[in-house]
Design an enzyme around this catalytic site. Structure first.
Site, PDB file in Angstrom:
ATOM      1  N   PRO A   2       0.653  -1.341  -0.014  1.00  0.00           N
ATOM      2  CA  PRO A   2       0.104  -0.150  -0.219  1.00  0.00           C
ATOM      3  C   PRO A   2       0.888   1.207  -0.111  1.00  0.00           C
ATOM      4  O   PRO A   2       1.521   1.487   0.540  1.00  0.00           O
ATOM      5  CB  PRO A   2      -0.548   0.111   1.150  1.00  0.00           C
ATOM      6  CG  PRO A   2      -0.552  -1.387   1.827  1.00  0.00           C
ATOM      7  CD  PRO A   2       0.483  -1.853   1.195  1.00  0.00           C
ATOM      8  N   GLU A   3       0.541   2.136  -0.970  1.00  0.00           N
ATOM      9  CA  GLU A   3       1.299   3.495  -0.908  1.00  0.00           C
ATOM     10  C   GLU A   3       0.471   4.474   0.054  1.00  0.00           C
ATOM     11  O   GLU A   3      -0.692   4.140   0.411  1.00  0.00           O
ATOM     12  CB  GLU A   3       1.392   3.827  -2.315  1.00  0.00           C
ATOM     13  CG  GLU A   3       2.419   3.044  -3.127  1.00  0.00           C
ATOM     14  CD  GLU A   3       3.673   3.506  -3.538  1.00  0.00           C
ATOM     15  OE1 GLU A   3       3.934   4.789  -2.802  1.00  0.00           O
ATOM     16  OE2 GLU A   3       4.479   3.007  -4.266  1.00  0.00           O
TER      17      GLU A   3
END
Ligand SMILES: [Zn+2]
Length: 297
Positions: A2-3
């Site tokens: 996840p960014e």
């Protein structure tokens, strides 16, 4: 992994369920994730009301009345799921069939909301690179995970002048400078590639070349600051244009397939209008960089 935009999407998905709800019980199904769970975690939080769900870089910060803060990092594969805790009639998007991955449900927040209804928020993480930490609101700024983080690439904090101050005198390539979490927090490999493409700047250019001799931002520096903010804002917008979009049919939050202009597009034509270049992949500091050698200078 996840960014930042995904983490922000998770935050927005959790907010309506968690804010204002009382944590009746915190169910810990194992003693560790990437790190051991903090001592006395349940005791510190049970019975408390969640006053806000925030975010700093890629960390979620759940604030409780009384001052406790639960910090949550999703690692590589962490996710949250929102479910109704009873058989009450809840809009379909909250309904969830128990997934076959329930072995990876590690932390369950049993919540009681102001209207008396209950919800379960479950943290699931197959690879267990995620982790949680417990702190207090007044000492959060010196938390070991948060204290060295740079400015957020969201909102108005990042502008040409701030970016110039960070890049001045740096001989490192732009790509490396933008990935430095002590400068800009939460900006990952994908979005650095996308921002550099938008600003038409080569990832190999020396960072210091965006700053004048007297320390002022060049036009390119302003363009890059704008591109970084825009790329993150667009990705957050793509995560859900309305609240409904933040919660998937299975109740899980925040993962979405976002389309990228250059990332993962080696060999494809550059999407910049009138550019005849072809996207190239190079490796910088052990990580893939995608860029257009024709228009990114
Ligand atoms: Zn191009």
């Amino acid at each position: 992994m996840p960014e930042l935009p995904e983490v922000e999407t998770v935050r927005r998905g959790l907010q309506p369920t968690m804010e204002g709800a009382r944590l009746a019980r915190l169910e810990l199904r194992r003693a560790d994730l990437r790190f051991p769970l903090p001592h006395g975690l349940s005791e510190a939080l049970e019975g408390r009301t969640i006053t806000s769900v925030g975010r700093r870089a890629k960390y979620l910060t759940m604030h409780f009345d009384g001052g406790a803060v639960l910090i949550s990092h999703l690692g590589m594969s962490g996710s949250y799921r929102v479910e109704d805790g009873a058989d009450a009639a809840i809009p379909g998007m909250f309904h969830h069939e128990r997934s076959k991955l329930s072995a990876h449900d590690h932390i369950v927040f049993h919540l009681t909301r102001r209207d008396g209804t209950t919800r379960r928020v479950t943290y699931n993480d197959p690879r267990r690179f995620g982790f949680v930490d417990l702190d207090r609101a007044r000492t959060l700024y010196r938390n070991r995970f948060l204290r060295d983080l740079g400015i957020e690439p969201t909102g108005n904090a990042l502008d040409g002048a701030r970016l110039a101050a960070m890049l001045a005198g740096k001989a490192a390539p732009l790509k490396a400078a933008l990935l430095d979490q002590r400068l800009i927090a939460g900006l990952g490999n994908i979005y650095v590639c996308e921002a550099l493409w938008r600003a038409r700047l080569s990832p190999r250019r020396k960072a210091g070349t965006l700053v004048t001799r007297d320390g002022r931002p060049t036009p390119r520096c302003h363009a890059l600051a704008d591109a970084v903010r825009a790329v993150i804002a667009d990705a957050i917008a793509a995560g859900g244009s309305s609240l409904r979009d933040y919660v998937h049919a299975d109740g899980s939050l925040g993962y979405f397939q976002h389309s990228f202009a250059v990332y993962g597009r080696e060999g494809e034509p550059c999407p910049h209008e009138a550019c005849e270049g072809t996207i190239r992949r190079i490796v910088q500091s052990g990580r893939s960089t995608f860029y257009c050698p024709a228009c990114q200078r």
